[in-house]
Design an enzyme around this catalytic site. Structure first.
Site, mmCIF file in Angstrom:
data_model
loop_
_atom_site.group_PDB
_atom_site.id
_atom_site.type_symbol
_atom_site.label_atom_id
_atom_site.label_comp_id
_atom_site.label_asym_id
_atom_site.label_seq_id
_atom_site.Cartn_x
_atom_site.Cartn_y
_atom_site.Cartn_z
ATOM 1 N N ILE A 22 -8.848 5.602 -5.463
ATOM 2 C CA ILE A 22 -7.945 6.227 -6.254
ATOM 3 C C ILE A 22 -7.338 5.052 -7.448
ATOM 4 O O ILE A 22 -7.497 5.544 -8.546
ATOM 5 C CB ILE A 22 -6.685 6.597 -5.685
ATOM 6 N N ARG A 42 -5.775 -7.925 -3.659
ATOM 7 C CA ARG A 42 -5.935 -9.096 -2.967
ATOM 8 C C ARG A 42 -7.546 -9.179 -3.004
ATOM 9 O O ARG A 42 -8.153 -10.223 -2.746
ATOM 10 C CB ARG A 42 -5.644 -9.126 -1.518
ATOM 11 N N ASN A 93 0.155 1.563 -6.323
ATOM 12 C CA ASN A 93 -0.933 2.559 -5.631
ATOM 13 C C ASN A 93 -1.261 1.912 -4.277
ATOM 14 O O ASN A 93 -2.321 2.450 -3.814
ATOM 15 C CB ASN A 93 -2.146 2.442 -6.738
ATOM 16 N N ASN A 97 -3.216 3.576 5.433
ATOM 17 C CA ASN A 97 -2.672 4.126 6.777
ATOM 18 C C ASN A 97 -3.265 3.459 7.935
ATOM 19 O O ASN A 97 -4.389 3.945 8.554
ATOM 20 C CB ASN A 97 -3.101 5.685 6.832
ATOM 21 N N LYS A 144 1.622 12.799 1.340
ATOM 22 C CA LYS A 144 2.133 13.880 2.130
ATOM 23 C C LYS A 144 2.693 13.713 3.442
ATOM 24 O O LYS A 144 3.715 14.244 3.977
ATOM 25 C CB LYS A 144 1.250 15.225 2.152
ATOM 26 N N GLN A 150 2.427 12.788 10.732
ATOM 27 C CA GLN A 150 0.898 12.786 11.061
ATOM 28 C C GLN A 150 0.715 12.494 12.186
ATOM 29 O O GLN A 150 -0.272 13.134 12.920
ATOM 30 C CB GLN A 150 0.154 11.907 10.088
ATOM 31 N N TYR A 156 3.163 3.689 8.269
ATOM 32 C CA TYR A 156 2.913 4.163 7.232
ATOM 33 C C TYR A 156 3.852 5.310 6.853
ATOM 34 O O TYR A 156 4.221 5.576 5.630
ATOM 35 C CB TYR A 156 1.340 4.759 7.142
ATOM 36 N N LYS A 160 5.977 5.411 3.497
ATOM 37 C CA LYS A 160 5.713 6.542 2.181
ATOM 38 C C LYS A 160 7.082 7.131 1.916
ATOM 39 O O LYS A 160 7.330 7.786 0.892
ATOM 40 C CB LYS A 160 4.738 7.137 2.670
ATOM 41 N N ALA A 187 -2.342 14.667 -0.679
ATOM 42 C CA ALA A 187 -2.476 15.129 0.845
ATOM 43 C C ALA A 187 -3.869 14.669 1.164
ATOM 44 O O ALA A 187 -3.679 13.520 1.544
ATOM 45 C CB ALA A 187 -2.277 16.860 0.821
#
Length: 265
Positions: A22, A42, A93, A97, A144, A150, A156, A160, A187
């Site tokens: 991304i 990094r 950004n 996870n 999401k 999850q 995570y 988030k 998602a």
């Protein structure tokens, strides 16, 4: 549509992921629009990304930075301002996870928070004086998982969730300076990191097909280019009266009725 991003200094953290990630997609779309991408990450592959953009005549910059280190982030911002004199937008950004769940140690949980949400706070904190000068804006890349959960990833998910909280808090805090703050919520997007993960899963191809079928719109994952294009629109002046918003780029994954899935696949 001209997004009026030409020569804008846009700082993107987590932007030296593998090709097709991304962050890497965002910096290339910024370059396509005539903006000046500043990579903060990094991973040393950022040097190659910046060099490739420079060879195309784009005045890009890579600042190698451990985003979990407050001093390194502060120094990164100083380096950016020393070169360009301003910052017009920050795109947070970073997102890993990392599977820090309830069976993880305190240190593992805290490290997840440092990477996935504290880094967002620090980059905005140190960039803020320059965002005030430019009346710039902030875009946070969210997940999401903050809304749906999850399983097995407390760090995570908490981070988030915090990202979304900060997005709204900053929208309120900074409205007096005409600084906008928004978030994109993703998602399922088939990034290189996602591909690496699916390779570790037993019957990965079967799992992948099942995940794709769970996405209402077209039964496919969101493409990184779709995320990047939305990001550029949100940080642009074409979105000048949008702040405090969570923009879902997810093919309807979070909100739409599951009954739709059988209808479209």
């Amino acid at each position: 549509m001209d997004l009026q991003l030409k020569d804008k200094i846009v700082v993107v953290s987590g932007s030296a992921g593998k090709q097709g990630s991304i962050g890497e997609t965002i910096i290339n779309r910024l370059a396509d629009e005539g903006a000046i991408p500043v990579l903060v990450d990094r991973n040393s592959r950022g040097f190659g990304y910046a060099e490739a953009l420079q060879k195309k005549g784009i005045d890009a910059l890579f600042v190698q930075t451990d985003v979990t280190d407050p001093i390194e982030i502060e120094n990164a911002v100083k380096t950016i301002v020393a070169k360009y004199g301003r910052i017009d937008a920050v795109i947070n950004n970073v997102g890993v996870n990392d599977g820090a769940g309830l069976d993880s140690t305190y240190e593992e949980f805290m490290n997840s928070l440092k990477l996935n949400v504290v880094s967002y706070f620090l980059l905005v904190k140190y960039a803020l004086p320059y965002l005030k000068e430019s009346k710039g804006n902030i875009l946070n890349i969210g997940s999401k998982v903050a809304l749906t959960g999850q399983g097995g990833t407390s760090g995570y998910a908490a981070a988030k969730g915090g990202v979304l909280g900060l997005t709204r808090e900053w929208a309120v805090d900074l409205i007096q300076y005409e600084i906008r703050s928004n978030a994109i919520i993703i998602a399922e997007s088939y990034t290189p990191a996602y591909e690496d993960w699916i390779k570790t899963v037993p019957d990965g191809e079967v799992v992948l097909k099942k995940i794709n079928k769970s996405i209402p719109l077209k039964g496919r994952m969101t493409q990184t280019e779709e995320i990047a294009d939305t990001a550029l629109f949100i940080i642009s002046d074409r979105s000048s009266h949008t702040t405090g918003q969570f923009v879902f780029v997810d093919g309807g994954y979070v909100h739409l009725d599951r009954a739709l899935i059988n209808d479209v696949n």
